[in-house]
Design a protein around this motif. Structure first.
Motif, short mmCIF file in Angstrom:
data_model
loop_
_atom_site.label_atom_id
_atom_site.label_comp_id
_atom_site.label_asym_id
_atom_site.label_seq_id
_atom_site.Cartn_x
_atom_site.Cartn_y
_atom_site.Cartn_z
N VAL A 200 0.86 -1.18 0.00
CA VAL A 200 0.00 0.00 0.00
C VAL A 200 0.89 1.23 0.00
O VAL A 200 1.80 1.36 0.84
CB VAL A 200 -0.93 0.03 1.23
N PHE A 201 0.64 2.14 -0.94
CA PHE A 201 1.43 3.37 -1.00
C PHE A 201 0.90 4.36 0.03
O PHE A 201 -0.28 4.73 0.01
CB PHE A 201 1.36 3.98 -2.41
N VAL A 202 1.79 4.79 0.91
CA VAL A 202 1.43 5.72 1.98
C VAL A 202 1.62 7.16 1.52
O VAL A 202 0.87 8.06 1.92
CB VAL A 202 2.26 5.42 3.24
N GLU A 203 2.63 7.39 0.68
CA GLU A 203 2.88 8.74 0.20
C GLU A 203 3.63 8.67 -1.13
O GLU A 203 4.37 7.73 -1.41
CB GLU A 203 3.69 9.54 1.22
N ARG A 204 3.41 9.70 -1.94
CA ARG A 204 4.17 9.86 -3.19
C ARG A 204 4.34 11.35 -3.46
O ARG A 204 3.37 12.10 -3.49
CB ARG A 204 3.46 9.20 -4.37
N ILE A 205 5.58 11.77 -3.63
CA ILE A 205 5.90 13.15 -3.97
C ILE A 205 6.43 13.16 -5.39
O ILE A 205 7.42 12.48 -5.71
CB ILE A 205 6.97 13.75 -3.02
N ALA A 206 5.78 13.91 -6.27
CA ALA A 206 6.18 13.96 -7.67
C ALA A 206 6.89 15.27 -7.97
O ALA A 206 6.38 16.35 -7.66
CB ALA A 206 4.95 13.82 -8.58
#
Length: 335
Positions: A200-206
């Protein structure tokens, strides 16, 4: 009083000792009012062709939806055969909590807004059950109903989700390091945890020039294809690894590894080197490098990764950046 005597007489007549008796009187309140119904006989009761429990009255609620009633065993088989022929799931619908969770599980990224009939169909529940449970979920705040009549996930669930220790707590600690990682490369910095046989992805910064990815915060993904997934699988219990490696595997590109022997070698390499490399396994224009995040006991609790344009940097150069960030997050985690 004549009404009371008539009611008692008729009620006593409808006993197991006298199954052919007329059942046609119903008492209301204190028996001062009596509703007279047509006299009905059921010759098939004794032969076992029809159960007494099959004779039910289905009340109608304020919205005109029939309330749910349990089906007798003798008729349930016929209902299931009919449902099976229509392509609908058969069998019991389960406990109330389970059915409510089925309704919530009907929502996904492709189905963020659903009508009542769509909810019932996707949750494999009778319309009357979906109507009743959805009303209760709305009252509690788990589901919201818009002016257009469509249902959506409510903010109350988001409030509860924010209390999950492996999600927001970890995210708050890792966020500054993820931002630095994304800012220094202009690419995607991701944080994920393992949940069962998936991540499960908790965070993503693009970053400003980040390569497009298929992931989203709160979304699930296979453990065998991404940089974070390979790290989490490499450090998962043996029984989890064996179950995942037994397949099936989803192939995203021609580079996606789907052979258990190849994956075993790759996982061993992740453990020995301390980082993972996912080379165009998800999309043909992306390369991912991941590293483990450990708690105070040294257990792997999460993974961080960089997802960059393929060919823009060497995996070894990215590995140093990712491992440095993962170690900093590990030290910042509360003991």
């Amino acid at each position: 009083m004549p009404c009371r005597e008539e009611c008692v007489r008729r009620t006593r007549a409808a006993t197991p000792d006298n199954p052919d008796a007329a059942v046609g009187v119903a008492a209301v309140g204190d028996l001062s009012q009596v509703i007279r119904l047509p006299v009905i006989k059921f010759p098939d009761i004794d032969s076992g062709k029809l159960s007494r429990r099959a004779l039910t009255v289905r009340p109608i609620d304020a919205d005109g939806v029939l309330a749910e009633v349990s089906s007798p065993a003798g008729l349930q088989q016929n209902d299931e055969v009919s449902a099976s022929r229509r392509g609908r799931p058969t069998g019991p619908t389960g406990p109330v909590i389970g059915r409510a969770l089925q309704l919530l599980d009907a929502f996904d990224p492709q189905h963020r807004e659903l009508s009542l009939s769509e909810l019932a169909r996707r949750a494999h529940l009778p319309l009357s059950t979906a109507h009743r449970l959805t009303h209760e979920l709305c009252v509690w705040g788990a589901v919201e109903r818009g002016d257009d009549g469509l249902y959506r996930i409510g903010l109350r669930l988001w409030e509860l989700g924010s209390l999950a220790p492996r999600g927001p707590g970890l995210r708050e600690v890792a966020l500054p390091f993820l931002e630095d990682l994304s800012r220094s490369t202009g690419e995607n910095a991701q944080l994920a945890v393992r949940e069962g046989l998936e991540l499960v992805f908790v965070e993503r910064i693009a970053g400003s020039g980040a390569v497009p990815v298929l992931t989203r915060v709160g979304g699930r993904f296979a453990l065998t294809a991404t940089g974070v997934g390979l790290v989490l699988l490499a450090h998962a219990p043996v029984e989890v690894q064996e179950e995942v490696l037994s397949g099936p595997f989803e192939r995203y590109t021609s580079k996606t590894l789907t052979h258990p022997a190849q994956l075993r070698r790759l996982l061993a390499d992740v453990r020995s080197k301390g980082f993972s490399i996912s080379d165009r396994q998800v999309t043909m224009d992306a390369l991912s490098v991941g590293a483990p995040i450990r708690d105070a006991r040294g257990e792997v609790v999460a993974a961080v990764s960089l997802v960059v344009h393929y060919g823009s940097a060497t995996p070894r150069a990215l590995a140093w950046l990712v491992r440095t960030s993962a170690q900093a997050i590990s030290r910042a985690l509360p003991g």
